[in-house]
Write a protein that holds these residues in place. Structure first.
Motif, mmCIF file in Angstrom:
data_model
loop_
_atom_site.group_PDB
_atom_site.id
_atom_site.type_symbol
_atom_site.label_atom_id
_atom_site.label_comp_id
_atom_site.label_asym_id
_atom_site.label_seq_id
_atom_site.Cartn_x
_atom_site.Cartn_y
_atom_site.Cartn_z
ATOM 1 N N ARG A 204 11.168 3.234 5.111
ATOM 2 C CA ARG A 204 12.091 2.369 4.045
ATOM 3 C C ARG A 204 10.968 3.072 2.445
ATOM 4 O O ARG A 204 11.646 3.040 1.745
ATOM 5 N N GLY A 205 10.001 2.809 3.510
ATOM 6 C CA GLY A 205 8.740 2.788 2.193
ATOM 7 C C GLY A 205 8.953 4.242 1.715
ATOM 8 O O GLY A 205 9.139 4.527 0.766
ATOM 9 N N ILE A 206 9.282 5.347 2.599
ATOM 10 C CA ILE A 206 9.193 6.730 2.218
ATOM 11 C C ILE A 206 10.193 6.310 1.358
ATOM 12 O O ILE A 206 10.583 8.106 0.103
ATOM 13 N N ASP A 207 11.281 6.539 1.971
ATOM 14 C CA ASP A 207 12.980 6.657 1.103
ATOM 15 C C ASP A 207 12.720 6.359 -0.146
ATOM 16 O O ASP A 207 13.542 7.029 -1.361
ATOM 17 N N GLU A 208 12.392 4.724 -0.808
ATOM 18 C CA GLU A 208 11.934 4.261 -1.874
ATOM 19 C C GLU A 208 10.819 5.020 -2.784
ATOM 20 O O GLU A 208 10.891 5.413 -4.188
ATOM 21 N N ASN A 209 10.011 5.819 -2.308
ATOM 22 C CA ASN A 209 9.171 6.700 -2.632
ATOM 23 C C ASN A 209 10.120 7.837 -3.269
ATOM 24 O O ASN A 209 9.691 8.140 -4.485
ATOM 25 N N ARG A 210 10.688 9.058 -2.389
ATOM 26 C CA ARG A 210 11.061 9.661 -2.525
ATOM 27 C C ARG A 210 12.715 9.795 -4.057
ATOM 28 O O ARG A 210 12.312 9.883 -4.841
ATOM 29 N N LYS A 211 12.907 8.130 -4.010
ATOM 30 C CA LYS A 211 14.107 8.303 -4.949
ATOM 31 C C LYS A 211 13.355 7.474 -5.731
ATOM 32 O O LYS A 211 13.746 7.995 -7.114
ATOM 33 N N VAL B 202 0.721 -1.019 -0.154
ATOM 34 C CA VAL B 202 0.495 0.002 0.456
ATOM 35 C C VAL B 202 0.218 1.086 -0.008
ATOM 36 O O VAL B 202 0.671 2.376 -0.660
ATOM 37 N N VAL B 203 1.948 0.981 0.756
ATOM 38 C CA VAL B 203 2.723 2.210 1.376
ATOM 39 C C VAL B 203 3.936 2.821 -0.328
ATOM 40 O O VAL B 203 3.990 3.918 -1.198
ATOM 41 N N CYS B 204 4.219 1.990 -0.862
ATOM 42 C CA CYS B 204 5.317 2.252 -2.256
ATOM 43 C C CYS B 204 5.084 0.868 -3.278
ATOM 44 O O CYS B 204 5.117 0.586 -3.950
ATOM 45 N N GLY B 205 3.301 0.112 -3.350
ATOM 46 C CA GLY B 205 3.158 -0.754 -4.785
ATOM 47 C C GLY B 205 4.577 -1.922 -4.490
ATOM 48 O O GLY B 205 4.665 -2.218 -4.227
ATOM 49 N N ASP B 206 4.761 -1.424 -6.155
ATOM 50 C CA ASP B 206 5.812 -2.773 -6.904
ATOM 51 C C ASP B 206 7.216 -2.967 -6.194
ATOM 52 O O ASP B 206 7.729 -4.081 -6.505
ATOM 53 N N ALA B 207 7.343 -1.865 -5.644
ATOM 54 C CA ALA B 207 8.603 -1.361 -4.759
ATOM 55 C C ALA B 207 8.946 -3.036 -3.355
ATOM 56 O O ALA B 207 9.449 -2.733 -2.819
ATOM 57 N N ALA B 208 7.418 -3.720 -3.101
ATOM 58 C CA ALA B 208 7.683 -3.602 -1.762
ATOM 59 C C ALA B 208 8.848 -4.965 -1.172
ATOM 60 O O ALA B 208 8.921 -4.793 -0.234
ATOM 61 N N GLU B 209 8.657 -5.698 -1.888
ATOM 62 C CA GLU B 209 9.524 -7.144 -2.068
ATOM 63 C C GLU B 209 10.849 -6.120 -1.544
ATOM 64 O O GLU B 209 11.128 -6.629 -0.340
ATOM 65 N N ASP B 210 11.237 -5.816 -2.417
ATOM 66 C CA ASP B 210 12.295 -4.877 -1.788
ATOM 67 C C ASP B 210 12.598 -3.920 -1.094
ATOM 68 O O ASP B 210 13.707 -4.051 -0.127
ATOM 69 N N VAL B 211 11.194 -3.396 -0.439
ATOM 70 C CA VAL B 211 11.286 -2.531 0.839
ATOM 71 C C VAL B 211 11.619 -3.637 1.430
ATOM 72 O O VAL B 211 11.635 -3.337 3.111
ATOM 73 N N ALA B 212 10.172 -4.387 1.951
ATOM 74 C CA ALA B 212 10.265 -5.299 2.984
ATOM 75 C C ALA B 212 11.812 -6.068 3.627
ATOM 76 O O ALA B 212 11.967 -6.231 4.092
ATOM 77 N N SER B 213 12.521 -6.594 2.171
ATOM 78 C CA SER B 213 14.270 -6.807 2.635
ATOM 79 C C SER B 213 14.780 -5.940 3.170
ATOM 80 O O SER B 213 15.642 -6.614 3.913
ATOM 81 N N GLU B 214 15.282 -4.667 2.351
ATOM 82 C CA GLU B 214 15.582 -3.728 3.346
ATOM 83 C C GLU B 214 15.024 -3.418 4.833
ATOM 84 O O GLU B 214 15.559 -3.231 5.987
ATOM 85 N N THR B 215 13.996 -3.813 4.913
ATOM 86 C CA THR B 215 12.922 -3.223 6.562
ATOM 87 C C THR B 215 13.630 -4.929 7.345
ATOM 88 O O THR B 215 15.009 -4.536 8.269
#
Length: 201
Positions: free
Chosen positions: A87-94, A45-58
């Motif tokens: 991490r999700g916010i950082d991904e959205n900024r990127k 919900v927070v960062c869409g298709d990047a969720a898997e990568d962001v979860a791994s970083e988390t």
């Protein structure tokens, strides 16, 4: 704390959490298996298709910092989702810097009868569709609903994750649930729900 929608109770995580803090890899795996699906749903919900990568970083950050964590299982759940959110916010900024469109909420609030529509949405046979419905809410409402209903956090814990006052979290969650209750897919799945009662009344 009461159980989340998926039945992951904090009291069940207390023993593996203590062992994981002491470096037990098997206990850390228990935490991951219990909470990763919730983290992943929240991040979708927070960062869409990047969720898997962001979860791994988390989880990577959690594994690095866990030895310094000192708190209860409830505090751990809050800490975990705060890391995921940042991490999700950082991904959205990127994504924004790459000129990709970050997650943005597009719908506006419609006031209808209240109901735990998030639970109903998640019970639809297509979880992806349910998460898309929640993701269509304004950002603050979507996060409040996901943290309260999916992550199983109480109002105070959700407020800590989001960095907001408890009252603001209650309002955002209420508005999000009302909007979900009015969603056509929820209405078609529950034709005799509160919105139908409201129309009949």
């Amino acid at each position: 704390m009461t159980a989340s929608v998926q039945g992951v109770r904090d009291e069940d995580l207390a023993v593996p959490l203590a062992a994981a803090i002491d470096g037990d890899a098997e206990a850390f795996a228990v935490l991951w298996r219990s909470l990763h699906p919730l983290v992943l749903r929240y991040l979708r919900v927070v960062c869409g298709d990047a969720a898997e990568d962001v979860a791994s970083e988390t989880w990577l950050q959690v594994s690095r910092d866990l030895a310094r964590f000192d708190g209860t299982a409830t505090a751990f759940r809050i800490w975990l989702f705060r890391i995921a959110r940042h991490r999700g916010i950082d991904e959205n900024r990127k994504a924004w810097r790459r000129h990709e469109e970050p997650h943005e909420a597009v719908d506006q609030l419609r006031v209808v009868a209240t109901r735990d529509a998030a639970t109903e949405a998640l019970e639809l046979d297509d979880t992806d569709r349910a998460l898309r419905m929640i993701a269509s809410l304004p950002r603050d409402q979507a996060e409040a609903v996901m943290l309260r209903v999916v992550a199983g956090l109480d109002v105070a814990g959700t407020a800590r994750v989001l960095g907001k006052r408890s009252g603001a979290v209650r309002i955002a969650a209420m508005r999000g649930l009302r909007k979900l209750a009015a969603h056509p897919e929820v209405q078609s799945h529950y034709p005799d729900g509160p919105a139908a009662e409201r129309r009949a009344g």
